[in-house]
Design a protein around this motif. Structure first.
Motif, PDB file in Angstrom:
ATOM      1  N   GLY A  72     -97.192 -52.300   2.660  1.00  0.00           N
ATOM      2  CA  GLY A  72     -98.338 -52.873   1.957  1.00  0.00           C
ATOM      3  C   GLY A  72     -98.130 -54.332   1.574  1.00  0.00           C
ATOM      4  N   GLY A  73     -97.366 -55.058   2.382  1.00  0.00           N
ATOM      5  CA  GLY A  73     -97.150 -56.482   2.136  1.00  0.00           C
ATOM      6  C   GLY A  73     -96.040 -56.819   1.171  1.00  0.00           C
ATOM      7  N   SER A  74     -95.259 -55.822   0.732  1.00  0.00           N
ATOM      8  CA  SER A  74     -94.208 -56.087  -0.253  1.00  0.00           C
ATOM      9  C   SER A  74     -92.934 -55.286   0.053  1.00  0.00           C
ATOM     10  CB  SER A  74     -94.701 -55.709  -1.647  1.00  0.00           C
ATOM     11  OG  SER A  74     -93.685 -55.931  -2.614  1.00  0.00           O
ATOM     12  N   THR A  75     -91.802 -55.864  -0.315  1.00  0.00           N
ATOM     13  CA  THR A  75     -90.531 -55.138  -0.244  1.00  0.00           C
ATOM     14  C   THR A  75     -90.164 -54.545  -1.598  1.00  0.00           C
ATOM     15  OG1 THR A  75     -89.245 -57.137  -0.702  1.00  0.00           O
ATOM     16  CG2 THR A  75     -89.632 -56.592   1.633  1.00  0.00           C
ATOM     17  N   ALA A  76     -90.885 -54.936  -2.640  1.00  0.00           N
ATOM     18  CA  ALA A  76     -90.598 -54.469  -4.002  1.00  0.00           C
ATOM     19  C   ALA A  76     -91.197 -53.088  -4.232  1.00  0.00           C
ATOM     20  CB  ALA A  76     -91.140 -55.447  -5.028  1.00  0.00           C
ATOM     21  N   ARG A  77     -90.349 -52.138  -4.518  1.00  0.00           N
ATOM     22  CA  ARG A  77     -90.796 -50.777  -4.800  1.00  0.00           C
ATOM     23  C   ARG A  77     -91.332 -50.734  -6.230  1.00  0.00           C
ATOM     24  NH1 ARG A  77     -86.216 -46.615  -3.438  1.00  0.00           N
ATOM     25  NH2 ARG A  77     -85.540 -47.060  -5.544  1.00  0.00           N
ATOM     26  N   PRO A  78     -92.580 -50.280  -6.425  1.00  0.00           N
ATOM     27  CA  PRO A  78     -93.158 -50.259  -7.777  1.00  0.00           C
ATOM     28  C   PRO A  78     -92.353 -49.426  -8.774  1.00  0.00           C
ATOM     29  CG  PRO A  78     -94.851 -49.802  -6.132  1.00  0.00           C
ATOM     30  CD  PRO A  78     -93.533 -49.827  -5.424  1.00  0.00           C
ATOM     31  N   THR A  79     -91.556 -48.492  -8.278  1.00  0.00           N
ATOM     32  CA  THR A  79     -90.741 -47.652  -9.149  1.00  0.00           C
ATOM     33  C   THR A  79     -89.380 -48.278  -9.425  1.00  0.00           C
ATOM     34  OG1 THR A  79     -89.935 -46.420  -7.233  1.00  0.00           O
ATOM     35  CG2 THR A  79     -91.884 -45.550  -8.364  1.00  0.00           C
ATOM     36  N   GLY A  80     -89.175 -49.504  -8.923  1.00  0.00           N
ATOM     37  CA  GLY A  80     -87.913 -50.211  -9.106  1.00  0.00           C
ATOM     38  C   GLY A  80     -87.118 -50.254  -7.819  1.00  0.00           C
ATOM     39  N   GLY A  81     -86.457 -51.344  -7.596  1.00  0.00           N
ATOM     40  CA  GLY A  81     -85.645 -51.492  -6.401  1.00  0.00           C
ATOM     41  C   GLY A  81     -86.440 -52.075  -5.240  1.00  0.00           C
ATOM     42  N   THR A  82     -85.903 -51.872  -4.061  1.00  0.00           N
ATOM     43  CA  THR A  82     -86.423 -52.461  -2.832  1.00  0.00           C
ATOM     44  C   THR A  82     -86.710 -51.365  -1.823  1.00  0.00           C
ATOM     45  OG1 THR A  82     -85.058 -54.422  -3.232  1.00  0.00           O
ATOM     46  CG2 THR A  82     -85.868 -54.114  -0.995  1.00  0.00           C
ATOM     47  N   TYR A  83     -87.856 -51.444  -1.165  1.00  0.00           N
ATOM     48  CA  TYR A  83     -88.132 -50.504  -0.085  1.00  0.00           C
ATOM     49  C   TYR A  83     -87.083 -50.692   1.008  1.00  0.00           C
ATOM     50  CZ  TYR A  83     -92.946 -49.417  -1.653  1.00  0.00           C
ATOM     51  OH  TYR A  83     -94.052 -48.981  -2.333  1.00  0.00           O
ATOM     52  N   HIS A  84     -86.503 -49.599   1.456  1.00  0.00           N
ATOM     53  CA  HIS A  84     -85.473 -49.675   2.487  1.00  0.00           C
ATOM     54  C   HIS A  84     -85.304 -48.328   3.182  1.00  0.00           C
ATOM     55  CE1 HIS A  84     -83.334 -47.966  -0.939  1.00  0.00           C
ATOM     56  NE2 HIS A  84     -82.574 -47.371  -0.033  1.00  0.00           N
ATOM     57  N   VAL A  85     -84.618 -48.382   4.305  1.00  0.00           N
ATOM     58  CA  VAL A  85     -84.185 -47.187   5.023  1.00  0.00           C
ATOM     59  C   VAL A  85     -82.674 -47.262   5.092  1.00  0.00           C
ATOM     60  CG1 VAL A  85     -84.236 -45.919   7.206  1.00  0.00           C
ATOM     61  CG2 VAL A  85     -86.267 -47.165   6.466  1.00  0.00           C
TER      62      VAL A  85
END
Length: 126
Positions: A72-85
């Motif tokens: 969705g245009g962001s790497t910032a996870r709304p629950t904290g941290g960074t979106y990653h695999v």
């Protein structure tokens, strides 16, 4: 021990092999399974997302490799941290360490990006 239920997205299995070929895992255990949003009972509704884009890579040099993704245009996870695999792990390392590695070591961007893949909303016990 009670298991906690987590929510996020699984990688599309039909695309996983191509992503692994494009980004060969560095460590012995390949993970490349999912993108975590957060604990199912503690988080707001899972954002509607059908794709993610690999934008970077984090590696602590000691056994944790993760691909940073944009949703969705962001790497910032709304629950904290960074979106990653979590991509790969050395023996004795755990997938849950990936977010800490990203926070501690940062991540390197990929010029032109590392590929886009489909997401499948999911829940799983941990």
């Amino acid at each position: 021990m009670t298991q906690q239920l987590w929510c996020g997205w699984k990688l599309d299995r039909g695309e996983r092999a191509a992503l692994l070929a494009r980004h060969p895992p560095r460590y012995a255990r390949t993970v490349a399974d999912h993108v975590t949003f957060g604990p199912a009972e503690e988080t707001r509704a899972l954002p509607e997302a059908s794709t993610a884009r690999i934008v970077g890579r984090a590696d602590d040099g000691e056994g944790v490799e993760a691909m940073v993704v944009e949703i969705g245009g962001s790497t910032a996870r709304p629950t904290g941290g960074t979106y990653h695999v979590t991509w790969s792990l050395a023996p004795g390392r755990e997938a849950r360490e990936s977010n800490d590695v990203i926070a501690r070591c940062g991540w390197d961007g990929m010029e032109g990006g590392g590929g886009t893949f489909r997401l499948i909303a999911a829940r799983w016990p941990y």
